[in-house]
Motif scaffolding. Sequence first.
Motif, short mmCIF file in Angstrom:
data_model
loop_
_atom_site.label_atom_id
_atom_site.label_comp_id
_atom_site.label_asym_id
_atom_site.label_seq_id
_atom_site.Cartn_x
_atom_site.Cartn_y
_atom_site.Cartn_z
N SER A 448 0.79 -1.24 0.00
CA SER A 448 0.00 0.00 0.00
C SER A 448 0.82 1.28 0.00
O SER A 448 0.25 2.37 -0.04
CB SER A 448 -0.91 0.02 1.23
OG SER A 448 -1.73 -1.10 1.25
N HIS A 492 -4.21 2.55 -2.77
CA HIS A 492 -4.21 1.10 -2.60
C HIS A 492 -4.53 0.42 -3.93
O HIS A 492 -3.88 -0.54 -4.34
CB HIS A 492 -5.26 0.72 -1.56
CG HIS A 492 -5.21 -0.72 -1.16
ND1 HIS A 492 -4.22 -1.23 -0.35
CD2 HIS A 492 -6.03 -1.77 -1.46
CE1 HIS A 492 -4.43 -2.53 -0.17
NE2 HIS A 492 -5.52 -2.88 -0.84
N THR A 582 -3.55 3.39 4.56
CA THR A 582 -3.97 3.09 3.19
C THR A 582 -4.40 1.63 3.07
O THR A 582 -5.41 1.31 2.43
CB THR A 582 -2.81 3.38 2.20
OG1 THR A 582 -2.35 4.71 2.44
CG2 THR A 582 -3.23 3.22 0.76
N PHE A 583 -3.64 0.75 3.72
CA PHE A 583 -3.93 -0.68 3.66
C PHE A 583 -5.30 -0.97 4.28
O PHE A 583 -6.12 -1.67 3.68
CB PHE A 583 -2.82 -1.44 4.42
CG PHE A 583 -3.00 -2.92 4.48
CD1 PHE A 583 -2.74 -3.71 3.36
CD2 PHE A 583 -3.44 -3.53 5.64
CE1 PHE A 583 -2.91 -5.08 3.41
CE2 PHE A 583 -3.61 -4.90 5.70
CZ PHE A 583 -3.35 -5.68 4.59
N GLY A 586 -7.96 0.45 2.07
CA GLY A 586 -8.01 -0.29 0.81
C GLY A 586 -8.64 -1.66 0.97
O GLY A 586 -9.37 -2.13 0.10
#
Length: 703
Positions: A448, A492, A582-583, A586
């Motif tokens: 990510s 992502h 972000t991970f 996402g």
Amino acid sequence: MSVLVSNRVLSAGRRRHTLMSVRRSVPALYLKSALGTSTFSPKEKDYSIRLPTAFALVAGSLLGGYCLGTSHSNQWNELNKNRELPKGERGCCSCDGASAAAPRREFTEAQRVLPEKLAKIVGKQHVHDGLVQSSKNIQFLKGARLGEGSALAIVQPGTLQEAVKCLQEVVDAGCVVLPQGSNTGLTGGSVPRNQVDRPAVVISMKRLDTHFPIDDGNRVVCLAGCGIGKLATSIQKWFPDRESHSILGSTFLNPTTAAGVAFGSGGVYVRKGPARTDRALYCKVSKNKWGENVVTVVNTLGIEGLEDTDFQEGSGENAVARLDVYAKDVKQGYRRVMAKSSKSLHGLAKSSDVDYQNRVCECTNEVSRFNADTVGEDCNRSEGKVLILATVHDTFPAPSKKRMFWISFPDIETCLAFRREVCLNSPEDLPISCEYMDRDSIDIIDRSGRILTYMIRILGTGDMMGLMWGLKVAIEGLPFSFAPVICDKLMHMFNNWVPSAIPNKFIQLGREYDHHCVVAVGEFGDGNLDRFMDRFDAFVRKYNEKQIESGGKVISFAETASTSEVTALNAFRFVAAPAFKTFCIGEDIQGVSVDYALAKNGGLPPLLDKDAATPLKRMRYSHFGCNVVHEDIAYALGVDTHKEKMRFKHIVEDLGGKLPAEHGHGTEYHAPKETQTRWMKMDPLNVMNPGIGGLPATEKYAQ
Ligand SMILES: Cc1cc2nc3c(=O)[nH]c(=O)nc-3n(C[C@H](O)[C@H](O)[C@H](O)COP(=O)(O)OP(=O)(O)OC[C@H]3O[C@@H](n4cnc5c(N)ncnc54)[C@H](O)[C@@H]3O)c2cc1C
């Protein structure tokens, strides 16, 4: 017109020609670069091809994302109701209960006219309305990870005298003060919060970004808004054989020197220790016996010509006014005789954590550093309970030679033995930095964080990166429900469209092994690089011989071959925290982040107890030499993350660890009693950053 320069009065005509007593090798131009205007000259970096590409990428992504976002917004609303992200969409910790809804306040007349009064001091364009969040003010009102609120006003003083005057007006109007730097703090303590019983005013110190050297470059004076990224660049230019004090994971966002002191921010340098200085200029607020609010300026700068004893009482002259004159001269590019530390107690006081090298090498069950530490002048670890105007910081010798390695270990015990026997063997031979990442960290950063890593590699850690980050924050503040996650969703989604952000030789090791250290080593003049390398070679040889005999996995390592590889590895490590967010966004899962220090002789990952929910990912990355760990834990939807986080904090404390280590208490962590008492003494009225560290947010801390 005349100005005082190091106790001498120079005419405006003469001062342009006054020679600085800087080392001869240093270009006399250095005062100009103090403005930061020449930090990134086109000669140093060629953006001609890269910038349009980067903008096109971002613009295209945003457009695509907008379409995607609007079509997914209902789904997002539903999902977000019941999940926690590592940024505080929902309060999560020991002392919050965060709510972003602006309270309906009745303002007093003094409060109603306050913005106007502030505008008279700093100019209209430097006062912003903060009552309703918008993409224009969100950068001041929403924390990088946690917290958000509204403010009666956001004021940006341009001189130290303006800052003091603003502070006086704000407290006289019965408001509370939120001192703010670059607002990259992660624990909610840098932004207003709506639970406070009085309206807040954010005093953003970013315009006060001047810095200049003293003592032939062995120290530097920083006004509160000076960013550590810019400072590092300036020192390198002025004195190529010296370095500045701090590099944090957020250096690419240019966090301020004053906030570093206010938090005791740490970062990557094992040899230098956390931000600390007992030499500062700062304001405290109290009431006199007539019930008037009194702003007292404390001056422990210890600089010749700037001591309180250098000014006659009643003369109207003081250190604040004179430092403003110095700063103005620096900004305007005038050359002046470099100032010197005075011989007073303040001039001899610490302007860095001088004993850190020795402390970090002791193998005891104490921690190396933590935020609740109460030692030192009040400005240290004050978390906004005083308003810091300026600080003095030591500079440090730059290594004459540097090497950087990615070292991969088959198990954590070997990694810890490497730390003990190779890295922390002796204070003289400490590496420059030693950053640990586990397998989940590598996986998540690679899954990510590629786009952000590339952006840092391409744009560097200067203004452009700050602008891009500001753009992201502004987009997240747009008035549509998908806005808070759109950028992370896109990063992502498009992550795997770009290749791995670090060279193959490193990412391959990252994929093969569970434990990794990125170690930078330098030569500081007495053969310490060679000694380090000898210990490193001997350690690896001994370990690997045994492993080969028993058929086990060996230690593997690769060295950087160019500056661009060094930048890539640093950027990869620095994006760990944003990559986790972000991970989680996402993958549509939840996540919590914990910052803690473990004992110097410890370091095994805290074991989760049997009742704990099973994490989807457990990302541990640390300033390994200091044993300061950042742990980001991802959970499936439905898990009570607050309960899990509290449980985890207790596990760390039972191990003898301390939380927080370097991110500050903010509104996230309760401070111990002695730390709270120290803060209450600094700010008896509770008008400065009320509600941090578990303290009541009420006037005079009323329960
Ligand atoms: C991606 C990322 C990586 C990070 N990595 C690290 C890391 O490696 N190590 C680390 O220690 N931190 C790290 N941080 C946290 C953060 O960057 C640091 O805490 C930094 O020192 C904050 O600086 P700032 O100017 O943004 O302060 P702000 O967030 O604006 O303020 C932080 C605190 O300081 C107070 N403050 C600010 N200015 C003043 C002033 N003039 N007078 C009095 N009080 C003031 C505020 O009230 C607040 O309590 C990271 C953050 C991010 C987003």
